[in-house]
Write an enzyme that holds these catalytic residues in place. Structure first.
Site, PDB file in Angstrom:
ATOM      1  N   SER A 178     -26.496  57.587 -36.315  1.00  0.00           N
ATOM      2  CA  SER A 178     -27.290  56.923 -37.354  1.00  0.00           C
ATOM      3  C   SER A 178     -28.120  57.963 -38.082  1.00  0.00           C
ATOM      4  CB  SER A 178     -28.220  55.873 -36.725  1.00  0.00           C
ATOM      5  OG  SER A 178     -29.122  55.353 -37.684  1.00  0.00           O
TER       6      SER A 178
ATOM      7  N   TYR B  84     -34.949  53.163 -30.517  1.00  0.00           N
ATOM      8  CA  TYR B  84     -33.637  53.266 -31.167  1.00  0.00           C
ATOM      9  C   TYR B  84     -33.440  54.664 -31.743  1.00  0.00           C
ATOM     10  CZ  TYR B  84     -29.756  52.089 -34.307  1.00  0.00           C
ATOM     11  OH  TYR B  84     -28.549  52.043 -34.960  1.00  0.00           O
TER      12      TYR B  84
END
Length: 253
Positions: A143, A156
């Site tokens: 990501s 995250y």
């Protein structure tokens, strides 16, 4: 067409979002695809059906990669269905909104266990098959938040940063076995996983406009499939340990 003929591809989190788009693209390019899912059996079978309807071959396999005990049976199912794996896409992931002072241990563990531990042990389970087939490809779906942070997502972000560095280390370990390991890091992809983030974080959409200017900054899962195809194909045989950003330039700021 046919860039993955005679290859077997395993896509975790393959029932929806980026995983489903990659699974369908791989099937269209000749791969036999194992669509791995945790709970969304109906959605996984829908992806299998779409691949088969387009003339491809696929099967749905249940596995919660966060549970290491699930990974070996998953690998056994892949071998039973297709003889072994050539490509693994570690796409299964979870993103929870967490605030320091209120985060539970379960929220930490769920994200780390799925996003990092799950990718590692899925690769470990399929490694003997790749070795026996003379090589392979491992594609970890990272990501932009492995590079640049976003709000209310410290856990995250940490998991995706860890996944990026794990990719580099595994690339060194597996180079002698002709297995390339790379990370594909999407930018702002509109999926059901991040729908809550897009709605609940005040000012987030405006901050994207500040980076991108006029126009829609959000990409679709299909926008990731082409880069995944490159990393799965022989075109990337000399690429390993890379982190490829597909983010409309978001991380360039």
């Amino acid at each position: 067409m046919g860039r993955l003929n005679d290859k077997v591809a395993v896509v975790t989190g393959g029932s929806r979002g980026i995983g489903a788009a990659i699974a369908r693209r791989f099937g269209a390019e000749g791969a036999r695809v194992a669509v791995v899912y945790r709970a969304a059996a109906e959605a996984a079978h829908d992806v299998v059906g779409s691949i088969e309807a387009a003339g491809g071959e696929a099967t749905a396999i249940r596995c919660d990669v966060a549970q290491t005990s699930d990974c070996t049976p998953m690998a056994e199912d892949v071998a039973a269905a297709f003889g072994g794996a050539d490509v693994l896409v570690n796409n299964a992931g979870i993103h929870l909104l967490t605030d320091l002072g209120q985060t539970t241990e379960d929220e930490w563990d769920r994200q780390m266990d799925t996003n990092v531990k799950g990718a590692y042990f899925a690769a470990q389970a399929l490694l003997p098959q790749m070795k026996s087939r003379g090589g392979g490809k491992i594609i970890n779906i990272g990501s932009i938040v492995g590079e640049t942070a976003i709000m209310r997502s410290a856990v995250y972000c940490a998991s995706k940063g860890a996944l990026k560095l794990m990719t580099k280390s595994l690339a060194l370990d597996l180079r002698p076995h002709n297995i390339q390991v790379n990370c594909l890091s999407p930018g702002c992809v509109a999926t059901d996983m991040n729908a809550r983030y897009r709605v609940e974080i005040e000012g987030y959409a405006e901050s994207l406009q500040g980076r991108f200017g006029p126009g829609d900054p959000w990409m679709t899962p299909d926008d990731m499939a082409g880069t995944a195809l490159y990393l799965a194909s022989s075109d990337s045989d000399t690429v390993t340990g890379a982190n490829i950003m597909v983010d409309k330039g978001y991380s360039a700021y």
